[in-house]
Design a protein around this motif. Sequence first.
Motif, PDB file in Angstrom:
ATOM      1  N   ARG A   1       2.512   6.036  -2.883  1.00  0.00           N
ATOM      2  CA  ARG A   1       3.528   6.921  -3.454  1.00  0.00           C
ATOM      3  C   ARG A   1       3.305   7.118  -4.940  1.00  0.00           C
ATOM      4  O   ARG A   1       3.460   8.217  -5.463  1.00  0.00           O
ATOM      5  N   ALA A   2       2.964   6.028  -5.625  1.00  0.00           N
ATOM      6  CA  ALA A   2       2.759   6.135  -7.069  1.00  0.00           C
ATOM      7  C   ALA A   2       1.550   7.023  -7.369  1.00  0.00           C
ATOM      8  O   ALA A   2       1.602   7.865  -8.262  1.00  0.00           O
ATOM      9  N   GLU A   3       0.504   6.841  -6.616  1.00  0.00           N
ATOM     10  CA  GLU A   3      -0.734   7.575  -6.897  1.00  0.00           C
ATOM     11  C   GLU A   3      -0.793   8.930  -6.195  1.00  0.00           C
ATOM     12  O   GLU A   3      -1.724   9.694  -6.413  1.00  0.00           O
ATOM     13  N   ARG A   4       0.165   9.167  -5.338  1.00  0.00           N
ATOM     14  CA  ARG A   4       0.121  10.388  -4.521  1.00  0.00           C
ATOM     15  C   ARG A   4      -1.239  10.509  -3.842  1.00  0.00           C
ATOM     16  O   ARG A   4      -1.892  11.562  -3.880  1.00  0.00           O
TER      17      ARG A   4
ATOM     18  N   THR B   1      -7.493   1.908   2.538  1.00  0.00           N
ATOM     19  CA  THR B   1      -8.254   0.736   2.084  1.00  0.00           C
ATOM     20  C   THR B   1      -7.775  -0.543   2.762  1.00  0.00           C
ATOM     21  O   THR B   1      -8.589  -1.314   3.301  1.00  0.00           O
ATOM     22  N   VAL B   2      -6.484  -0.786   2.731  1.00  0.00           N
ATOM     23  CA  VAL B   2      -6.010  -2.033   3.346  1.00  0.00           C
ATOM     24  C   VAL B   2      -6.309  -2.043   4.839  1.00  0.00           C
ATOM     25  O   VAL B   2      -6.625  -3.087   5.416  1.00  0.00           O
TER      26      VAL B   2
ATOM     27  N   LEU C   1       3.690   1.522  -1.546  1.00  0.00           N
ATOM     28  CA  LEU C   1       4.068   1.665  -2.957  1.00  0.00           C
ATOM     29  C   LEU C   1       2.950   2.331  -3.754  1.00  0.00           C
ATOM     30  O   LEU C   1       3.174   3.310  -4.467  1.00  0.00           O
ATOM     31  N   LEU C   2       1.749   1.791  -3.620  1.00  0.00           N
ATOM     32  CA  LEU C   2       0.623   2.351  -4.370  1.00  0.00           C
ATOM     33  C   LEU C   2       0.396   3.813  -3.992  1.00  0.00           C
ATOM     34  O   LEU C   2       0.152   4.658  -4.851  1.00  0.00           O
TER      35      LEU C   2
ATOM     36  N   ALA D   1       0.834  -1.209   0.000  1.00  0.00           N
ATOM     37  CA  ALA D   1       0.000   0.000   0.000  1.00  0.00           C
ATOM     38  C   ALA D   1       0.867   1.256   0.000  1.00  0.00           C
ATOM     39  O   ALA D   1       0.499   2.275  -0.589  1.00  0.00           O
TER      40      ALA D   1
ATOM     41  N   ARG E   1       6.515   8.666 -12.210  1.00  0.00           N
ATOM     42  CA  ARG E   1       5.561   8.437 -11.130  1.00  0.00           C
ATOM     43  C   ARG E   1       4.161   8.291 -11.712  1.00  0.00           C
ATOM     44  O   ARG E   1       3.403   7.387 -11.344  1.00  0.00           O
TER      45      ARG E   1
ATOM     46  N   THR F   1       8.664   2.958  -8.994  1.00  0.00           N
ATOM     47  CA  THR F   1       8.114   3.804  -7.936  1.00  0.00           C
ATOM     48  C   THR F   1       9.176   4.126  -6.892  1.00  0.00           C
ATOM     49  O   THR F   1       9.363   5.277  -6.493  1.00  0.00           O
TER      50      THR F   1
ATOM     51  N   ARG G   1      -5.227   6.633  -0.452  1.00  0.00           N
ATOM     52  CA  ARG G   1      -6.328   5.708  -0.667  1.00  0.00           C
ATOM     53  C   ARG G   1      -5.971   4.246  -0.392  1.00  0.00           C
ATOM     54  O   ARG G   1      -6.655   3.553   0.364  1.00  0.00           O
ATOM     55  N   ALA G   2      -4.905   3.776  -0.991  1.00  0.00           N
ATOM     56  CA  ALA G   2      -4.541   2.366  -0.827  1.00  0.00           C
ATOM     57  C   ALA G   2      -4.278   2.042   0.642  1.00  0.00           C
ATOM     58  O   ALA G   2      -4.658   0.966   1.133  1.00  0.00           O
TER      59      ALA G   2
ATOM     60  N   SER H   1       1.660   5.101 -11.582  1.00  0.00           N
ATOM     61  CA  SER H   1       0.286   5.220 -11.098  1.00  0.00           C
ATOM     62  C   SER H   1      -0.701   4.642 -12.118  1.00  0.00           C
ATOM     63  O   SER H   1      -1.610   3.881 -11.777  1.00  0.00           O
TER      64      SER H   1
ATOM     65  N   ARG I   1      -8.847  -0.653   6.394  1.00  0.00           N
ATOM     66  CA  ARG I   1     -10.265  -0.923   6.603  1.00  0.00           C
ATOM     67  C   ARG I   1     -10.636  -2.371   6.250  1.00  0.00           C
ATOM     68  O   ARG I   1     -11.406  -3.020   6.938  1.00  0.00           O
TER      69      ARG I   1
ATOM     70  N   SER J   1      -1.873  -4.776  -3.210  1.00  0.00           N
ATOM     71  CA  SER J   1      -0.966  -4.334  -2.141  1.00  0.00           C
ATOM     72  C   SER J   1      -0.299  -5.536  -1.492  1.00  0.00           C
ATOM     73  O   SER J   1       0.930  -5.574  -1.318  1.00  0.00           O
TER      74      SER J   1
ATOM     75  N   THR K   1      -7.528  -3.509  -4.601  1.00  0.00           N
ATOM     76  CA  THR K   1      -6.394  -2.774  -4.029  1.00  0.00           C
ATOM     77  C   THR K   1      -5.717  -3.599  -2.940  1.00  0.00           C
ATOM     78  O   THR K   1      -4.482  -3.654  -2.858  1.00  0.00           O
ATOM     79  N   LEU K   2      -6.513  -4.251  -2.132  1.00  0.00           N
ATOM     80  CA  LEU K   2      -5.942  -5.099  -1.082  1.00  0.00           C
ATOM     81  C   LEU K   2      -5.130  -6.243  -1.682  1.00  0.00           C
ATOM     82  O   LEU K   2      -4.032  -6.561  -1.217  1.00  0.00           O
TER      83      LEU K   2
END
Lengths: 205, 205
Positions: free
Chosen positions: A171-174, A181-182, A168-169, A166, B124, B113, A177-178, B128, A184, B161, B157-158
């Motif tokens: 940072r990539a997506e700025r 999400t994990v 990684l995601l 998460a 980046r 990333t 969210r990820a 993404s 929750r 990740s 996403t989970l």
Amino acid sequence: MAVSERGPRERMVFSAAQLIRRDGVAATGMREVAAHAEAPRGSLQHYFPGGKEQLVNEAVGWAGRYAGDRVARFLAALPQPTPGGLFAEMVRQWTDEYESAGFGGGCPVAAATVDRAGSAESTRAAASAAFDRWTGAVARALSDMGVPAERAEPLATLMISSLEGAILLARAERDVRALTTVSRELGPLLDAAVSSTDFGQVAEG
Amino acid sequence: MAVSERGPRERMVFSAAQLIRRDGVAATGMREVAAHAEAPRGSLQHYFPGGKEQLVNEAVGWAGRYAGDRVARFLAALPQPTPGGLFAEMVRQWTDEYESAGFGGGCPVAAATVDRAGSAESTRAAASAAFDRWTGAVARALSDMGVPAERAEPLATLMISSLEGAILLARAERDVRALTTVSRELGPLLDAAVSSTDFGQVAEG
DNA sequence: CCCTGCCTATGACCGTCGTCATAGTAGCGG
DNA sequence: CCGCTACTATGACGACGGTCATAGGCAGGG
């Protein structure tokens, strides 16, 4: 960011970890580390005769120790410790940083693994040890919360894998969210692993 | 590994992805990419006037497309598609590679990333986009299996990740343990998300 | 034959990097 | 003052790396 206090050696290890987590191992120069630590360049070969590899390995080791020790502090901060609560705290450390300081840095151990796992065996081993230390700390925390012994380590591995991915995601997506999400999605699963006879859902909002 | 067929341009992008996922972006040289692709060095500036950044971005894009397309193939291979089964297949691709070819490579998007998220905005963004494409493909697959629409993307996403993090752990430890663990631990959670008549624990945010 | 695109071939430039060699300073016990 | 150890200072070296400049081949059409 007071780099003062503590000897120059320690400051350099700390600075190396910071720069590595931001730019990766290959893009982080020795001179840059010394400058960032406000340490004399000449001290590099004095304290780290093993060269960059040694410095990187110590930075990774430091990060592993930091992450492991942090677990205990998270636990202490939780009024009513639950696995999901611990994971939420671990994730929150990252969302807090990203929201307040930007998405500039990731996990230094991950960076070392990506950049050096195939080229520097000693660094790969250091990364492995760091992950192990971290996983061990989390697994122990889970056990203390009532998670059955044989489930503690697998769940700790799941927590750390999800968190690393998460990061990684994010940072990539700025975007955090990820991370949220994990946290929750995994919370209920983690809380359900406590071996109390009855209840299942102690998650927090 | 037949690098022949397809134009030199495509071969170079493909080779870049391979080298990046093994050594990281910074440690992968342009000359090295050309040599690996058995392409003339002079073609680099011809096909990639944007320099290394362009080449890296295209390699990342290729990886994202590859990962996304792969999802459909995994689905087709499953006799009775379930979320947990899909995840197991995604994980198995990595355990198979690691057990047969060694722990030499990770995910190129993760490498991009880690190495470039903070220094090359376009890279980046490419990372993404790659993650988004992959997540989208997985989420769509989950939907098709009966996962409620609002749960599909968070679960995708989970999955990604956890997979990315487990890849990191596996490379560091030179052991597929983390991969098999996340697959086993997450499987039931994923399968429980299919909206058969009335199961209870659907926590919607 | 030549012109015109595409593609290829190389050598050079300039910067950076890790490392080394060598010399310098500071403190201190004797 | 000496010698010793710990630490610092700096210039140089050799190796790449990415990029640029320039020129060569080589179709196909005129």
